[in-house]
Scaffold this active site. Structure first.
Site, PDB file in Angstrom:
ATOM      1  N   ASN A 282       0.819  -1.214   0.000  1.00 17.10           N
ATOM      2  CA  ASN A 282       0.000   0.000   0.000  1.00 17.10           C
ATOM      3  C   ASN A 282       0.854   1.265   0.000  1.00 17.10           C
ATOM      4  O   ASN A 282       0.563   2.225  -0.723  1.00 17.10           O
ATOM      5  CB  ASN A 282      -0.932   0.011   1.216  1.00 17.10           C
ATOM      6  CG  ASN A 282      -2.163  -0.849   1.024  1.00 17.10           C
ATOM      7  OD1 ASN A 282      -2.501  -1.216  -0.096  1.00 17.10           O
ATOM      8  ND2 ASN A 282      -2.819  -1.208   2.106  1.00 17.10           N
ATOM      9  N   ARG A 306       4.438 -12.727   0.334  1.00 18.32           N
ATOM     10  CA  ARG A 306       3.895 -11.377   0.424  1.00 18.32           C
ATOM     11  C   ARG A 306       4.260 -10.570  -0.813  1.00 18.32           C
ATOM     12  O   ARG A 306       3.478  -9.736  -1.290  1.00 18.32           O
ATOM     13  CB  ARG A 306       4.412 -10.701   1.691  1.00 18.32           C
ATOM     14  CG  ARG A 306       3.782 -11.222   2.965  1.00 18.32           C
ATOM     15  CD  ARG A 306       4.566 -10.830   4.204  1.00 18.32           C
ATOM     16  NE  ARG A 306       4.710  -9.390   4.360  1.00 18.32           N
ATOM     17  CZ  ARG A 306       3.812  -8.613   4.963  1.00 18.32           C
ATOM     18  NH1 ARG A 306       2.695  -9.141   5.450  1.00 18.32           N
ATOM     19  NH2 ARG A 306       4.014  -7.326   5.101  1.00 18.32           N
ATOM     20  N   CYS A 400       4.162   0.214  12.855  1.00 15.34           N
ATOM     21  CA  CYS A 400       2.803   0.147  13.394  1.00 15.34           C
ATOM     22  C   CYS A 400       2.878  -0.357  14.834  1.00 15.34           C
ATOM     23  O   CYS A 400       2.089  -1.194  15.256  1.00 15.34           O
ATOM     24  CB  CYS A 400       1.892  -0.724  12.536  1.00 15.34           C
ATOM     25  SG  CYS A 400       2.503  -2.391  12.240  1.00 15.34           S
TER      26      CYS A 400
END
Length: 512
Positions: A282, A306, A400
């Site tokens: 993203n 991934r 994150c």
């Protein structure tokens, strides 16, 4: 030994765990690429077996849920993720029912995680769709399992299955975070997307003046975010996964905090950029949109599963300026002529993920001190390595995580290691949640959390190469450079990181 760089449309996938699981379950399968295509009732059994394998990996702490789902290489990732997620949500309830029915005592050959997945679909899902001996074993105990479910409802004085679930803090926080939708400017523009949603019956309320307005959205209302000019905000839990714009790659479902690194990096069109730990992509697609597909992105990731998923996502998003490499960023040579023009780096390394509000019960335990130390060691190595690229001018470091060890401590250690070469940039001064005051200048960093910013927990630090300041005679290693950073006018345009840097160059001076 790292694998060579591969074109975006030809990321190598190989055969996956799902194929091996299909063979173990006796299903008739045909391997095609990385997927396992199953014919007949064995298709459902392959799903259950893959889900059990993911649950087993979570118990061993082999990785987070999404990582393990990607690694499974099951053909329908969304279906597998949904089944595992729901099984985890009901896990305490399923344990109680299975214990009461003595299922595992009676069927000692039935693997516990497989039993849990099968019982979930039998009692709370769409019913068992598989065939074979495992189905026969579970159905033999169906009456007892249903009786235990009924007794559990009576004991807890509830009438529906959902009421058996105890709410957790993470779930409550997730329900309060708005749905953020980033307009993919490689394929469309903000005005066209707004018009589309208006035709779908949504009510556009314009640009939010304050962040508090984002928490008052309801029904089919939506706003333009007050900080990011291509970010639309909808009420929490709004689902766009089946929306035409999402399927076509015109919109990206991305949390606001996750949009900050690329936005604050703000590379000019034509720049050469490294995305050091790129998957699932993203942020990479966001950088490509900022570049307008002009320039070059070198995207690295060590996980081939991934990276393969990322390749598909970038193609759907219309990204054409990106070169993917299945390679550990730490093995990339900064002196390689191929990267001699890299002036911007986005570094979002592996972290504990402790800021994610939608984490499931099996993932909610706080990371151990040993794991935090290991993650911080890797993060320091990655950040220090990134700063060694000779042409680098600006870098965005993000996680994150809400852990100081992975955020402020990493940034401060690396800044000290590199002396006066780089300084922190004071980005987005109007942002309400700043870095922890653990070192001088830490307030230049950004933090995010559900309560203060209505986003996932996040951390962002922007570093710039320090220009020579002969007139100031500065030898300080403190990160004290100041940037106005992405402040916008009411129409979403105006002074951003690039404009602020131009202004500083005109002044020909350094800010201490």
């Amino acid at each position: 030994m790292s694998s060579p760089v591969t074109p975006l449309s030809r990321v190598s996938r190989g055969r996956g765990l799902a194929e091996r699981l299909c063979r173990k379950s006796g299903a008739l399968a045909v391997a095609r690429g990385s997927h396992c295509r199953v014919r007949g009732p064995g298709r459902a059994m392959a799903l259950y077996t893959a889900a059990a394998s993911v649950l087993d990996g979570l118990q061993r702490r082999d990785g987070a849920l999404k990582t393990l789902v990607y690694k499974s290489r099951f053909q329908n990732v969304k279906q597998l993720y949904a089944l595992v997620s729901e099984t985890l949500r009901y896990s305490p309830v399923l344990d109680s029912i299975m214990d009461g029915a003595a299922l595992l005592k009676a069927e000692k050959k039935l693997p516990p995680h497989l039993a849990k997945v099968l019982v979930y679909d039998l009692l709370f899902g769409k019913g068992l769709k598989c065939g074979g001996s495992w189905k026969v074993l579970v159905l033999k105990h169906r009456a007892r399992l249903q009786a235990e479910l009924a007794r559990l409802k009576v004991r807890r004085k509830v009438s529906c299955n959902e009421d058996l679930l105890a709410p957790t803090e993470g779930v409550i926080q997730a329900l309060q975070v708005p749905r953020y939708v980033r307009v993919n400017t490689l394929k469309t523009c903000k005005d066209d997307v707004v018009d589309y949603f208006k035709r779908q019956g949504y009510s556009y309320l314009g640009r939010a003046a304050r962040m508090e307005e984002l928490s008052s959205l309801s029904g089919k209302q939506f706003l333009l975010d007050p900080h990011l000019p291509e970010l639309l905000v909808f009420p929490p839990q709004t689902d766009f996964h089946e929306n035409r714009l999402y399927v076509a790659g015109h919109i990206i479902l991305q949390d606001k905090a996750s949009c900050l690194p690329a936005f604050l990096l703000s590379p000019p069109s034509g720049s050469h950029v490294i995305d050091a730990c790129a998957a699932p992509g993203n942020k990479t697609s966001h950088v490509a949109a900022i570049l307008k597909n002009k320039g070059q992105i070198f995207a690295f990731d060590l996980d081939p599963n991934r990276l393969a998923t990322m390749s598909t996502m970038l193609v759907r998003a219309g990204v054409s300026c990106c070169e993917l490499a299945n390679q550990d960023f730490l093995t990339v040579d900064p002196s390689d002529p191929k990267y001699s023009n890299v002036t911007y780096i986005l570094l979002d390394p592996s972290c504990s993920g402790s800021g994610m509000v939608n984490r499931l019960p099996a993932e909610e335990s706080a990371p151990s001190s040993e794991r935090l130390r290991a993650l911080a060691r890797f993060q320091r190595k990655a950040l220090s390595h990134a700063l060694r690229f000779p042409a680098l001018q600006r870098l965005a470091y993000s996680t994150c995580s809400v852990q100081q060890e992975e955020n402020e401590d990493v940034v401060w250690d690396v800044l000290q290691e590199h002396g006066t070469a780089f300084r922190l940039v004071n980005v987005l001064p109007s942002w309400p949640h700043r870095g922890l005051a653990t070192f001088p200048g830490a307030e230049c960093c950004l933090r995010a959390c559900p309560a203060a910013t209505l986003t996932n927990g996040f951390f962002v630090a922007v570093l710039e190469r320090q220009q020579e300041c002969t007139s100031q005679g500065s030898s300080s290693s403190l990160p004290a450079a100041v940037d106005g950073g992405a402040e916008r006018s009411q129409d979403g345009e105006g002074r951003g990181p690039r404009a602020a840097r131009k202004k500083r160059r005109k002044k020909s001076q350094c800010v201490k």
